[in-house]
Motif scaffolding. Structure first.
Motif, PDB file in Angstrom:
ATOM      1  N   GLU A  89      17.432 -22.329 -39.517  1.00 14.30           N
ATOM      2  CA  GLU A  89      16.243 -23.153 -39.777  1.00 14.30           C
ATOM      3  C   GLU A  89      16.550 -24.314 -40.704  1.00 14.30           C
ATOM      4  OE1 GLU A  89      12.637 -19.855 -39.482  1.00 14.30           O
ATOM      5  OE2 GLU A  89      13.668 -20.185 -41.391  1.00 14.30           O
ATOM      6  N   SER A  90      17.402 -24.090 -41.689  1.00 15.89           N
ATOM      7  CA  SER A  90      17.707 -25.144 -42.673  1.00 15.89           C
ATOM      8  C   SER A  90      18.417 -26.338 -42.042  1.00 15.89           C
ATOM      9  CB  SER A  90      18.568 -24.566 -43.796  1.00 15.89           C
ATOM     10  OG  SER A  90      19.886 -24.249 -43.339  1.00 15.89           O
ATOM     11  N   ILE A  91      19.054 -26.131 -40.906  1.00  6.51           N
ATOM     12  CA  ILE A  91      19.766 -27.211 -40.230  1.00  6.51           C
ATOM     13  C   ILE A  91      18.965 -27.787 -39.064  1.00  6.51           C
ATOM     14  CG2 ILE A  91      21.840 -27.759 -38.852  1.00  6.51           C
ATOM     15  CD1 ILE A  91      23.313 -25.642 -40.532  1.00  6.51           C
TER      16      ILE A  91
ATOM     17  N   ASP B 267       7.299 -27.288 -41.985  1.00  4.48           N
ATOM     18  CA  ASP B 267       6.637 -26.416 -42.968  1.00  4.48           C
ATOM     19  C   ASP B 267       6.843 -24.962 -42.607  1.00  4.48           C
ATOM     20  OD1 ASP B 267       5.695 -28.607 -44.374  1.00  4.48           O
ATOM     21  OD2 ASP B 267       3.883 -28.758 -43.132  1.00  4.48           O
TER      22      ASP B 267
ATOM     23  N   HIS C 207      20.572 -14.442 -39.667  1.00  4.53           N
ATOM     24  CA  HIS C 207      21.067 -15.802 -39.855  1.00  4.53           C
ATOM     25  C   HIS C 207      19.994 -16.864 -39.604  1.00  4.53           C
ATOM     26  CE1 HIS C 207      24.836 -13.504 -39.210  1.00  4.53           C
ATOM     27  NE2 HIS C 207      25.355 -14.383 -40.038  1.00  4.53           N
TER      28      HIS C 207
ATOM     29  N   TRP D  56      15.546 -27.305 -38.284  1.00  6.86           N
ATOM     30  CA  TRP D  56      14.194 -27.788 -38.620  1.00  6.86           C
ATOM     31  C   TRP D  56      14.060 -27.918 -40.138  1.00  6.86           C
ATOM     32  CZ3 TRP D  56      14.411 -23.102 -35.533  1.00  6.86           C
ATOM     33  CH2 TRP D  56      14.339 -23.349 -34.158  1.00  6.86           C
ATOM     34  N   PRO D  57      14.834 -28.801 -40.766  1.00 12.66           N
ATOM     35  CA  PRO D  57      14.852 -28.864 -42.229  1.00 12.66           C
ATOM     36  C   PRO D  57      13.547 -29.358 -42.852  1.00 12.66           C
ATOM     37  CG  PRO D  57      16.071 -30.711 -41.302  1.00 12.66           C
ATOM     38  CD  PRO D  57      15.749 -29.791 -40.171  1.00 12.66           C
ATOM     39  N   HIS D  58      12.760 -30.120 -42.112  1.00 11.85           N
ATOM     40  CA  HIS D  58      11.559 -30.719 -42.687  1.00 11.85           C
ATOM     41  C   HIS D  58      10.277 -30.072 -42.186  1.00 11.85           C
ATOM     42  CE1 HIS D  58      14.292 -33.659 -44.295  1.00 11.85           C
ATOM     43  NE2 HIS D  58      14.655 -34.056 -43.081  1.00 11.85           N
TER      44      HIS D  58
ATOM     45  N   PRO E   3      17.388 -17.940 -41.482  1.00 12.07           N
ATOM     46  CA  PRO E   3      17.175 -18.929 -42.551  1.00 12.07           C
ATOM     47  C   PRO E   3      18.217 -20.039 -42.550  1.00 12.07           C
ATOM     48  CG  PRO E   3      16.835 -16.705 -43.390  1.00 12.07           C
ATOM     49  CD  PRO E   3      17.404 -16.556 -42.010  1.00 12.07           C
ATOM     50  N   TRP E   4      19.472 -19.702 -42.308  1.00 13.34           N
ATOM     51  CA  TRP E   4      20.520 -20.736 -42.240  1.00 13.34           C
ATOM     52  C   TRP E   4      20.284 -21.657 -41.041  1.00 13.34           C
ATOM     53  CZ3 TRP E   4      24.412 -21.089 -38.343  1.00 13.34           C
ATOM     54  CH2 TRP E   4      25.330 -22.124 -38.558  1.00 13.34           C
TER      55      TRP E   4
ATOM     56  N   LYS F 234       9.784 -20.521 -39.674  1.00  9.42           N
ATOM     57  CA  LYS F 234       9.811 -21.761 -38.884  1.00  9.42           C
ATOM     58  C   LYS F 234      10.188 -21.485 -37.436  1.00  9.42           C
ATOM     59  CE  LYS F 234      11.432 -24.625 -42.772  1.00  9.42           C
ATOM     60  NZ  LYS F 234      12.545 -25.506 -43.227  1.00  9.42           N
TER      61      LYS F 234
ATOM     62  N   HIS G 167      28.980 -21.554 -39.699  1.00  7.84           N
ATOM     63  CA  HIS G 167      28.354 -20.873 -40.825  1.00  7.84           C
ATOM     64  C   HIS G 167      29.284 -20.970 -42.028  1.00  7.84           C
ATOM     65  CE1 HIS G 167      26.666 -17.707 -43.357  1.00  7.84           C
ATOM     66  NE2 HIS G 167      25.560 -17.842 -42.647  1.00  7.84           N
TER      67      HIS G 167
END
Length: 406
Positions: free
Chosen positions: A398-400, A406, A393, A402-404, A395-396, A116, A242
């Motif tokens: 991105e999850s916050i 693709d 870091h 740009w959580p939605h 992936p962590w 992402k 984190h």
């Protein structure tokens, strides 16, 4: 402004067609029909099958509108909202060869496939005023083959790194972090990196400052020692440390700050990309107030400057940062990096925790590869600075941020 043939983006394609080809109207021909385009016979095909048209769209959409681009072909019709065009290319593609392509700084064609963070980096370059957007030595030429009466296309991108002019200000993403409820009395103690419209990347140690409490403000567009003046001030809404960070540990010393209002980008304020392993990181840079030493006297400039750093060999890092109260397992090669002053710099500097360690392959769009943790004081011997590695870091983050996506 993604380069894609997906249905939800087709309205952008139609607008581009209508704008470039003034007064353009549909030929009302179905896919597969014969057609004429500037007196040359062609075939009505979906846009993604016509390579010259797709390349023209890609470069126009990346800011190369003033370049001598081939004209887009006539519009035959629409099928499922995708343009069907009168293509006069000698070879038609059976696949969407450019669906994952995008134009990078100075016209280099790249793949936008990846995490992402990489996709957002490409997206920001296409829609924001980076100084090299729409610039470059790019030649997209269509040549008529007289015997077959069709066109072949040639794309040539020439990139001379040595001739690229460095930007005067190399930290348009830099944030200065303020503490205290009263803005006029705020203490500006840490730095961070703007990475999206609502998020700033910094060190976890910077999310609070003792009796001053949690970080309250972010000053964006900073350039000098009076860094909180004449800048854009944003209030911090939420802090994300984190989940594996435990003070006073130096492991996972990374955090995200969410602003109350959306950050408005301009030529002086632009987001940095996140490291996804695509760049050479042997030499990096950070921002600092430069301190010069002469006859044991120290003087500092008011303006921030680039401080170049060399990547330190992991064995030296392990030796310098052996197990202690802050690093129970010693230096972590996977989660941390260490750099020391570039030998050509010849001066020491004053930096703040949370500031970005960055690289830039094209001297235009910058990539944050590390977050400054513990800072070696000015005038110290050559001891490597330790940084939290961004790559591990991502992936962590991105999850916050740009959580939605693709």
């Amino acid at each position: 402004m993604h380069v894609t043939m997906a249905a939800e983006k087709c309205i952008v394609l139609i607008c581009i067609f209508s704008w470039i080809c003034c007064g353009l109207c549909q030929l009302n021909l179905s896919e597969g029909s014969y057609c004429l385009n500037h007196d040359i016979s062609g075939t009505c095909v979906k846009l993604h099958k016509c390579g010259s048209a797709v390349l023209t769209y890609l470069y126009h959409n990346a800011g190369f509108a003033n370049m001598s681009l081939p004209k887009l072909p006539e519009l035959c019709s629409l099928v499922d909202d995708e343009p069907v065009v009168c293509c006069t290319d000698c070879t038609l593609s059976n696949v969407d060869a450019f669906s994952d392509s995008a134009v990078a700084p100075y016209g280099v064609l790249i793949s936008k496939k990846g995490p992402k963070a990489w996709k957002k980096c490409v997206e920001y370059f296409h829609k924001l005023p980076y100084p090299c957007r729409g610039k470059g030595n790019v030649l997209l030429k269509k040549s008529l083959e007289q015997f077959r009466l069709c066109y072949t296309s040639t794309l040539k991108v020439t990139l001379n790194i040595d001739r690229l002019v460095p930007q005067k200000w190399r930290f348009p993403h830099l944030a200065l972090l303020g503490y205290g409820e009263n803005l006029n009395k705020a203490q500006w103690l840490c730095e961070g990196t703007v990475i999206s419209e609502r998020f700033i990347l910094t060190a976890a140690r910077c999310t609070s400052a003792g009796t001053l409490g949690t970080v309250t403000y972010a000053s964006l567009g900073v350039r000098s020692n009076d860094r909180h003046k004449n800048t854009h001030i944003y209030k911090i809404k939420r802090v994300f440390n984190h989940p594996k960070y435990n003070e006073p540990s130096w492991y996972h010393d990374i955090a995200l700050l969410q602003t109350e209002q959306e950050i408005h980008f301009n030529s002086e304020l632009l987001p940095a990309c996140l490291d996804v392993g695509a760049h050479d990181t042997s030499i990096a840079e950070t921002a600092g107030i430069v301190a010069k030493f002469a006859n044991k006297n120290q003087s500092t400039s008011r303006n921030m400057e680039s401080v170049y750093l060399d990547k330190t060999h992991r064995l030296k890092c392990k030796y310098k940062y052996r197990p202690n109260n802050n690093l129970l397992r010693g230096f972590d090669v996977y989660k941390q990096m260490c750099y020391e002053e570039h030998i050509k710099t010849g001066k020491t500097c004053k930096r703040l925790s949370g500031s970005p360690l960055q690289v830039d392959q094209f001297r235009c769009q910058y990539t944050a590869i590390g977050v400054t943790g513990e800072v070696v004081p000015c005038g110290s011997s050559r001891v490597p600075d330790i940084f939290t590695r961004v790559f591990t870091h991502v992936p962590w983050i991105e999850s916050i941020v740009w959580p939605h996506e693709d």
